[in-house]
Design an enzyme around this catalytic site. Structure first.
Site, mmCIF file in Angstrom:
data_model
loop_
_atom_site.group_PDB
_atom_site.id
_atom_site.type_symbol
_atom_site.label_atom_id
_atom_site.label_comp_id
_atom_site.label_asym_id
_atom_site.label_seq_id
_atom_site.Cartn_x
_atom_site.Cartn_y
_atom_site.Cartn_z
ATOM 1 N N ALA A 114 -6.597 -4.501 7.570
ATOM 2 C CA ALA A 114 -7.429 -3.573 7.263
ATOM 3 C C ALA A 114 -8.699 -3.720 6.642
ATOM 4 O O ALA A 114 -9.701 -2.898 6.444
ATOM 5 C CB ALA A 114 -6.587 -2.369 6.308
ATOM 6 N N ASP A 135 -0.736 -5.843 9.443
ATOM 7 C CA ASP A 135 -1.812 -4.753 9.158
ATOM 8 C C ASP A 135 -3.075 -5.479 8.769
ATOM 9 O O ASP A 135 -2.870 -6.155 7.657
ATOM 10 C CB ASP A 135 -1.104 -3.865 7.958
ATOM 11 C CG ASP A 135 -1.990 -2.640 7.671
ATOM 12 O OD1 ASP A 135 -3.068 -2.501 8.035
ATOM 13 O OD2 ASP A 135 -1.549 -2.057 6.762
ATOM 14 N N TRP A 140 0.880 -1.096 -0.060
ATOM 15 C CA TRP A 140 0.089 0.089 0.142
ATOM 16 C C TRP A 140 1.087 1.309 0.093
ATOM 17 O O TRP A 140 1.685 1.322 0.917
ATOM 18 C CB TRP A 140 -1.159 0.060 1.317
ATOM 19 C CG TRP A 140 -1.789 0.875 1.410
ATOM 20 C CD1 TRP A 140 -2.826 1.665 0.505
ATOM 21 C CD2 TRP A 140 -1.986 1.966 2.534
ATOM 22 N NE1 TRP A 140 -3.332 2.729 1.030
ATOM 23 C CE2 TRP A 140 -2.918 2.790 2.283
ATOM 24 C CE3 TRP A 140 -1.401 1.825 3.752
ATOM 25 C CZ2 TRP A 140 -3.286 3.741 3.240
ATOM 26 C CZ3 TRP A 140 -1.870 2.636 4.833
ATOM 27 C CH2 TRP A 140 -2.880 3.781 4.523
ATOM 28 N N LYS A 184 -13.189 0.059 6.567
ATOM 29 C CA LYS A 184 -13.828 -0.809 5.519
ATOM 30 C C LYS A 184 -14.895 -1.702 5.977
ATOM 31 O O LYS A 184 -15.974 -1.760 5.449
ATOM 32 C CB LYS A 184 -12.744 -1.571 4.620
ATOM 33 C CG LYS A 184 -11.314 -0.844 4.734
ATOM 34 C CD LYS A 184 -11.309 0.029 3.581
ATOM 35 C CE LYS A 184 -9.746 0.592 3.614
ATOM 36 N NZ LYS A 184 -9.555 1.721 2.541
HETATM 37 C C1 LMR Z 1 -6.778 2.431 -0.316
HETATM 38 O O1 LMR Z 1 -6.027 1.781 -0.421
HETATM 39 O O2 LMR Z 1 -7.396 2.927 -1.407
HETATM 40 C C2 LMR Z 1 -7.429 2.864 0.826
HETATM 41 O O3 LMR Z 1 -7.013 2.516 1.979
HETATM 42 C C3 LMR Z 1 -7.460 4.636 0.888
HETATM 43 C C4 LMR Z 1 -6.191 5.165 1.541
HETATM 44 O O4 LMR Z 1 -6.035 5.939 2.179
HETATM 45 O O5 LMR Z 1 -5.283 5.034 0.474
#
Ligand code: LMR
Length: 394
Positions: free
Chosen positions: A210, A208, A127, A243
């Protein structure tokens, strides 16, 4: 004072929100930011959360400070949700944090305090916000191979070889489920191998989580994390409710510590809370209080779980339908991995230029690395985005 500043680059994911909103084309498709959408393209407040908010407003008679750890009932409920009923709770501490990013940063600050020369290993890819958050806390970053773009699978052997070079005391950031951005996940046997490796090399797992409930199910998605928790002496966790409770803008998350024993857990928690005090003092209350009400009330919790399961099954259905549409349009099995991935995302393996053409010429929005949010796929019109994707292939 500010004359020497250059503009900061826009966040690659969040910038898409504004671009998409400003696009007047009626057939535009938003596969960008990781936000769940229903059939109508809406991100509704979940039923149980709405009811919890009503109860909260009726029952709340003060808005005085709660303390650095936030809502302790929330923290207890979240520890149970993440670690499961069989966990050794005397070794676990949790602090409410401002969203998943806030939880990541809080844990990262704790790591910096406990190991000033800590190196954290991130999956390649990961991410995009992982790196800035870890860097901001002053951690050294290294990467381990994770994803094979051609097959859409995890490069597990390469991941293990990279981690075998980590030095004792290094930290390994693992996506608990629903890997972001790839959608390719570790299986139970692989988690077990990772547990053996981190123990053998003296590494600290940092999970993590999420998207719990978006992959294989609420408990199934925590299998790897719980397996680690059973075996390793210490680990840290950042969880997010953005989420799975759809409380995105309320910023609800939790930073968690599993220590060797209760006394060490208390010390680590005190350091984490002192880091919180220096960054934002106390987390915002409303969203976490609503989540706590849902988790503590059997009826609301059952309704939340049912709605979450509906969302998960919808995303699975969309995956299968989109993989079929891509097969039809491309006359190939190149994108079949979309159906076997889990969670909100898959990475299609397109170049940035192809992604840009999709946006400019077809109004199909995805992150520059070709990550798609499957929840944004149009259930009744899969062939249009599939055709657009095939049209930009070399
Ligand atoms: C994403 O990966 O799109 C979400 O977790 C929003 C973000 O904050 O990046």
């Amino acid at each position: 004072m500010f004359e020497d500043l250059q503009p900061a680059p826009a966040d690659k994911i969040l910038a898409l929100i504004g671009l998409y909103r400003a696009d007047p084309r009626p057939g535009k498709v938003d596969l960008g930011v990781g936000v769940y959408k229903d059939r109508d393209g809406k991100t509704p407040v979940m039923r149980a959360v709405r009811e919890a908010e009503k109860r909260l407003l009726q029952s709340r008679d003060t808005m005085t400070y709660l303390g650095l750890a936030g809502d302790t009932g929330f923290n207890t409920a979240m520890s149970g949700l993440v670690f499961g009923p069989a966990a050794e709770f005397s070794r676990i501490r949790a602090a409410q944090a401002p969203g998943g990013s806030g939880a990541l940063r809080l844990v990262a600050e704790l790591l910096k305090r406990t190991r000033s020369d800590a190196t954290i290993w991130l999956s390649d890819p990961t991410w995009p916000n992982h790196m800035p958050v870890m860097r901001a806390a002053g951690l050294e970053i290294r990467e381990y191979s994770y994803f094979d773009a051609a097959s859409g699978a995890v490069r597990f052997a390469d991941m293990m070889s990279a981690l075998a070079t980590a030095k004792s005391g290094d930290v390994v950031l693992l996506h608990g489920c629903c890997h972001n951005p790839t959608g390719a996940n570790l299986d139970t046997a692989q988690w077990a191998e990772i547990a053996d490796l981190v123990i053998e090399r003296g590494l600290l797992p940092f999970v993590d989580i999420a998207y719990q409930g978006f992959g294989e199910g609420l408990d199934a998605d925590a299998t790897g994390l719980r397996l680690l928790a059973e075996k390793v002496p210490e680990m840290v966790v950042a969880s997010s409710c953005s989420k799975n409770f759809a409380v995105y803008r309320d910023r609800v998350g939790a930073a968690m510590i599993l220590a060797k024993d209760s006394a060490q857990a208390d010390v680590a928690m005190s350091q984490m809370l002192s880091a919180a005090r220096a960054m934002y003092s106390m987390p915002p209350d409303h969203g976490a209080a609503a989540v706590r009400i849902v988790l503590e009330d059997a009826t609301l919790r059952a309704d939340w779980e049912a709605e979450l399961e509906e969302m998960r099954l919808r995303m699975l259905r969309l995956r299968v339908q989109f993989a079929e549409a891509l097969r039809r349009q491309s006359n190939s099995d190149r994108f079949d991995f979309v159906a076997s991935h889990r969670g909100m995302f898959s990475r299609l393996g397109l170049s940035e230029a192809q992604v840009e053409r999709l946006r400019a010429e077809h109004g199909v929005y995805m992150v520059g690395d070709s990550r798609i949010n499957v929840a944004g796929l149009p259930e009744d019109g899969m062939d249009a985005p599939a055709k657009a994707i095939v049209s930009v292939l070399d």
